[in-house]
Design a protein around this motif. Structure first.
Motif, PDB file in Angstrom:
ATOM      1  N   ARG A  58      51.098  19.133  59.236  1.00 47.65           N
ATOM      2  CA  ARG A  58      51.188  17.648  58.861  1.00 47.65           C
ATOM      3  C   ARG A  58      50.112  17.210  58.392  1.00 47.65           C
ATOM      4  O   ARG A  58      49.840  16.597  57.294  1.00 47.65           O
ATOM      5  N   LEU A  63      47.591  15.094  53.593  1.00 48.90           N
ATOM      6  CA  LEU A  63      46.529  14.956  52.331  1.00 48.90           C
ATOM      7  C   LEU A  63      47.232  15.147  50.839  1.00 48.90           C
ATOM      8  O   LEU A  63      46.857  14.150  50.156  1.00 48.90           O
ATOM      9  N   GLU A 122      37.815   8.401  60.466  1.00 50.57           N
ATOM     10  CA  GLU A 122      37.738   9.546  59.815  1.00 50.57           C
ATOM     11  C   GLU A 122      39.091  10.531  59.884  1.00 50.57           C
ATOM     12  O   GLU A 122      39.227  11.461  59.114  1.00 50.57           O
ATOM     13  N   HIS A 123      39.790  10.266  60.841  1.00 55.83           N
ATOM     14  CA  HIS A 123      41.109  11.168  60.760  1.00 55.83           C
ATOM     15  C   HIS A 123      42.143  10.430  60.282  1.00 55.83           C
ATOM     16  O   HIS A 123      43.190  10.824  60.428  1.00 55.83           O
TER      17      HIS A 123
ATOM     18  N   ARG B   9      41.793   2.411  45.591  1.00 49.53           N
ATOM     19  CA  ARG B   9      41.875   3.928  46.253  1.00 49.53           C
ATOM     20  C   ARG B   9      40.933   4.342  47.208  1.00 49.53           C
ATOM     21  O   ARG B   9      39.953   3.806  47.213  1.00 49.53           O
ATOM     22  N   LYS B  10      41.310   5.284  47.919  1.00 51.82           N
ATOM     23  CA  LYS B  10      40.301   5.568  48.732  1.00 51.82           C
ATOM     24  C   LYS B  10      39.054   6.340  48.083  1.00 51.82           C
ATOM     25  O   LYS B  10      39.179   7.019  47.294  1.00 51.82           O
ATOM     26  N   VAL B  55      34.558   6.693  53.600  1.00 52.33           N
ATOM     27  CA  VAL B  55      34.796   7.292  54.751  1.00 52.33           C
ATOM     28  C   VAL B  55      35.368   8.747  54.839  1.00 52.33           C
ATOM     29  O   VAL B  55      35.939   8.842  54.021  1.00 52.33           O
ATOM     30  N   TYR B  56      34.628   9.419  55.559  1.00 50.54           N
ATOM     31  CA  TYR B  56      34.720  10.965  55.538  1.00 50.54           C
ATOM     32  C   TYR B  56      36.162  11.221  56.026  1.00 50.54           C
ATOM     33  O   TYR B  56      36.656  10.461  56.709  1.00 50.54           O
ATOM     34  N   ARG B  58      38.268  13.580  57.410  1.00 45.10           N
ATOM     35  CA  ARG B  58      38.122  14.695  58.407  1.00 45.10           C
ATOM     36  C   ARG B  58      39.367  15.887  58.411  1.00 45.10           C
ATOM     37  O   ARG B  58      39.206  17.076  58.305  1.00 45.10           O
ATOM     38  N   ALA B  59      40.302  15.266  57.989  1.00 52.80           N
ATOM     39  CA  ALA B  59      41.715  15.975  57.678  1.00 52.80           C
ATOM     40  C   ALA B  59      41.498  16.933  56.746  1.00 52.80           C
ATOM     41  O   ALA B  59      41.772  18.443  57.059  1.00 52.80           O
ATOM     42  N   ALA B  60      40.944  16.434  55.724  1.00 52.70           N
ATOM     43  CA  ALA B  60      40.604  17.380  54.335  1.00 52.70           C
ATOM     44  C   ALA B  60      39.804  18.546  54.970  1.00 52.70           C
ATOM     45  O   ALA B  60      39.748  19.708  54.595  1.00 52.70           O
ATOM     46  N   ASN B  62      38.777  19.763  57.875  1.00 53.26           N
ATOM     47  CA  ASN B  62      39.460  20.439  58.934  1.00 53.26           C
ATOM     48  C   ASN B  62      40.444  21.472  58.117  1.00 53.26           C
ATOM     49  O   ASN B  62      40.465  22.885  58.597  1.00 53.26           O
ATOM     50  N   LEU B  63      41.006  20.943  57.297  1.00 57.89           N
ATOM     51  CA  LEU B  63      42.034  21.945  56.411  1.00 57.89           C
ATOM     52  C   LEU B  63      41.353  23.318  56.019  1.00 57.89           C
ATOM     53  O   LEU B  63      41.650  24.281  56.145  1.00 57.89           O
ATOM     54  N   THR B  69      39.210  18.725  65.009  1.00 57.67           N
ATOM     55  CA  THR B  69      38.446  17.874  66.042  1.00 57.67           C
ATOM     56  C   THR B  69      39.439  17.110  66.865  1.00 57.67           C
ATOM     57  O   THR B  69      38.863  15.972  67.048  1.00 57.67           O
ATOM     58  N   SER B  70      40.267  17.417  67.167  1.00 56.35           N
ATOM     59  CA  SER B  70      41.226  16.611  67.952  1.00 56.35           C
ATOM     60  C   SER B  70      41.811  17.511  69.177  1.00 56.35           C
ATOM     61  O   SER B  70      41.725  18.717  69.079  1.00 56.35           O
ATOM     62  N   TYR B  99      35.107  14.700  69.377  1.00 57.81           N
ATOM     63  CA  TYR B  99      36.457  14.815  69.248  1.00 57.81           C
ATOM     64  C   TYR B  99      37.499  13.605  69.565  1.00 57.81           C
ATOM     65  O   TYR B  99      36.950  12.637  70.139  1.00 57.81           O
ATOM     66  N   VAL B 100      38.699  13.736  68.970  1.00 61.45           N
ATOM     67  CA  VAL B 100      39.513  12.621  69.162  1.00 61.45           C
ATOM     68  C   VAL B 100      40.478  12.889  70.040  1.00 61.45           C
ATOM     69  O   VAL B 100      41.116  13.968  69.922  1.00 61.45           O
ATOM     70  N   HIS B 123      50.019  18.129  64.270  1.00 63.15           N
ATOM     71  CA  HIS B 123      48.846  17.501  64.174  1.00 63.15           C
ATOM     72  C   HIS B 123      47.677  18.394  64.001  1.00 63.15           C
ATOM     73  O   HIS B 123      46.573  17.986  63.952  1.00 63.15           O
TER      74      HIS B 123
END
Lengths: 350, 350
Positions: A58, A63, A122-123, B9-10, B55-56, B58-60, B62-63, B69-70, B99-100, B123
């Motif tokens: 996901r 993304l 950040e998530h 936009r982000k 803002v970072y 993290r999903a991108a 981590n991909l 990080t969860s 971690y989250v 996720h």
DNA sequence: ATGCAGATTTGGAACGATCCAAATGTAACT
DNA sequence: AGTTACATTTGGATCGTTCCAAATCTGCAT
């Protein structure tokens, strides 16, 4: 035709596509249940998905789609059963809508709140449900979350910004009406000397409850004795310690409206230590209806807030907000219900 | 030189890079605190980050990095204060490690557990901490999580797989020793007719506690009366209802070791309804040391399990596992401590 | 045959970060 | 001037998905 030996790499769309001699795009369509794809190929793909033990990524999808399927839930105190049940409600409703809950606890510290918020952000949650820590202020919170994510405040207000300019939704309990109901109930039972006990004056929920208390007292032409407005931390222990403050003057109150159940239970302890039997020699009420309230000695008259339902409601409000990002901010006030138990006895000499 | 008007936009690495006339790669190095980058450019970049409110994502990250990080935390019952405090502990330790927490509640339903697990898995958590629902079985759980994510079981076992083949870590309470301590304590107080009350026989924690009870009884040459092994759901309500079962025969027990605090508190209610005063006419012990235990009437002798610390410990174990994926599975047994309060009185005629 | 519409499928460029090998700049040493 | 060493920066491919416009395949009327 044997499938590849189970490697330890994660299986992706490409693996499935290769396994079916199809393109990534088609497999993706199947995953999203598009009506475009042929019945038969769909079946073929679904078999392969099962076969290879595919699990959807996901994060990658989000993304690309610039969406999010998670919501951050930031609480000041999970160990408090009120918030724990609230959290359970939030999670239940979010899960039902296909969202996932990102949890964060602040432990009533504004600085940890900052850290937790920025870590969660950040998530990339789609929104944030926040029960602010005690001295958290709007400036910092807004700075941390930026202008992008919708924010839903629960239970407490956030100081430092005019309510008009607030760019968040809010879900609060009907504190004022609740305290008024409790006070009216005590008055009806025959009490005339009633204290308001516990909470901090700089907490919004406390001042709302106190306002409800004052409202009822004045409506009944009863005096609001300043000496009987006792502040203390909203914990059992501090409440027990502050009990003496009620009995300083020559005339003592016969009843107290307490800030919440924790305070009320603490006051019960303090009363016992002074040889007063709560529910017989002295009446009191709480707020929240936590599980222990029904089991106290005596059982506690209090205001039920249905925290689990509040949680589901909070989740719903957030989901609506995501659906319609540009509607004006909502302030929702959840009703509370007076639950009468043995602690609110008539005054002894009545 | 004016910065771009705040678009909606982000803001991404590219925006920052453009704003500094640098490449994405360099900015990325700055974000990760690499020593490679020049002091001065670092400062320039950091200013720009603040300026644009970056803002970072993290999903991108981590991909690309194939990391996560969860950590998923799946609980059977968040409304139970024991698990709520556990969750707070988990979250605290995870947050400290960067971690989250992905939260999921199953409400004791094995089918919801399946749904929750697979939703959370999408996720991509680095690991899963699971307190299984009552009838959850290992087959399904393992099928749902696949061979990739490390699993840490808390509090309950998972039926259906030989313990040798289990590919998970485990953190459990020392149920057997705890129940033995409680039983020994009652015996020492002079009781000889002792019941074991509450819990379901197919729950692993319950059978462990019962084993501890039996162990102590046999060591003291006391009979384990089958009629005094009462099953009930681990809730106050059901416990109160089942109280009568203790007093069916001609000789009644003088004390009971209860499955947990909830059951013990329910039994107290049931005793009161029969005109028996717990802590005077009948002794009992609980398990968990929930907040209400200290405040009961009388205060409850019980076993303290320190759920917050257990949560932190669970998080630590998971983090270690992530650090060393290939060490053999660990079974950790957390100590419990007997907390003696007024409910464990001597027998009336003693 | 030819054209056309509808049903299916597809290649390649995104999304926002990281990795890597290679490029560039600077100073110092023969 | 030429070589080497070091510090710093960079382009382009990549992670696993979705989007889009275009390609392909049918059947059927012309």
């Amino acid at each position: 035709m044997s499938s590849h030996p189970p490697t330890h790499r994660k299986v992706t769309l490409n693996d499935i596509a290769a396994g079916c001699a199809l393109s990534r795009a088609t497999v993706s369509l199947v995953l999203r249940g598009s009506p475009l794809v042929n019945r038969e190929t769909r079946a073929r793909v679904e078999r392969e998905l099962r076969l290879q033990g595919y699990v959807y990524n996901r994060a990658a999808a989000n993304l690309r789609r610039r969406t999010s399927t998670s919501i951050a839930l930031v609480l000041n105190d999970l160990a408090n059963p009120f918030f724990a049940e609230f959290a359970a409600g939030v999670d239940e409703a979010l899960a039902a809508a296909g969202y996932v809950t990102l949890l964060g606890c602040t432990g009533e510290s504004a600085s940890r709140e900052q850290a937790v918020l920025s870590s969660l952000l950040e998530h990339g949650p789609a929104g944030i449900i926040l029960s602010p820590a005690e001295h958290s202020n709007a400036q910092d919170v807004l700075a941390a979350i930026g202008p992008l994510s919708p924010l839903l405040l629960f239970n407490r207000e956030l100081g430092g910004v005019a309510p008009e300019k607030a760019r968040w939704d809010q879900l609060a309990l009907d504190n004022q009406r609740g305290a008024r109901l409790a006070t009216e109930h005590l008055i009806e039972r025959g009490h005339r000397r009633i204290a308001f006990f516990g909470g901090h004056h700089d907490s919004s929920s406390c001042s709302q409850r106190r306002a409800g208390f004052v409202e009822a007292m004045q409506a009944a032409d009863l005096p609001v004795e300043p000496a009987w407005q006792i502040e203390c931390a909203p914990t059992r222990l501090d409440a027990a310690h502050r009990t003496a403050a009620l009995f300083g003057g020559d005339a003592a109150p016969t009843a107290a409206v307490c800030y919440n159940d924790a305070v009320a239970l603490g006051l019960m302890l303090g009363l016992n230590q002074r040889g007063l039997r709560p529910g017989k020699d002295f009446a009191l009420t709480g707020f929240d209806d936590i599980a222990e309230a029904a089991l106290g000695m005596p059982p506690l008259t209090t205001l039920s807030t249905a925290p689990h339902e509040r949680g589901m409601q909070a989740a719903q409000l957030m989901l609506q907000r995501l659906h319609e990002p540009h509607t004006p901010n909502r302030q929702t006030i959840a009703p509370v219900k007076l639950v009468i138990r043995a602690s609110s006895c008539p005054p002894p000499a009545f």
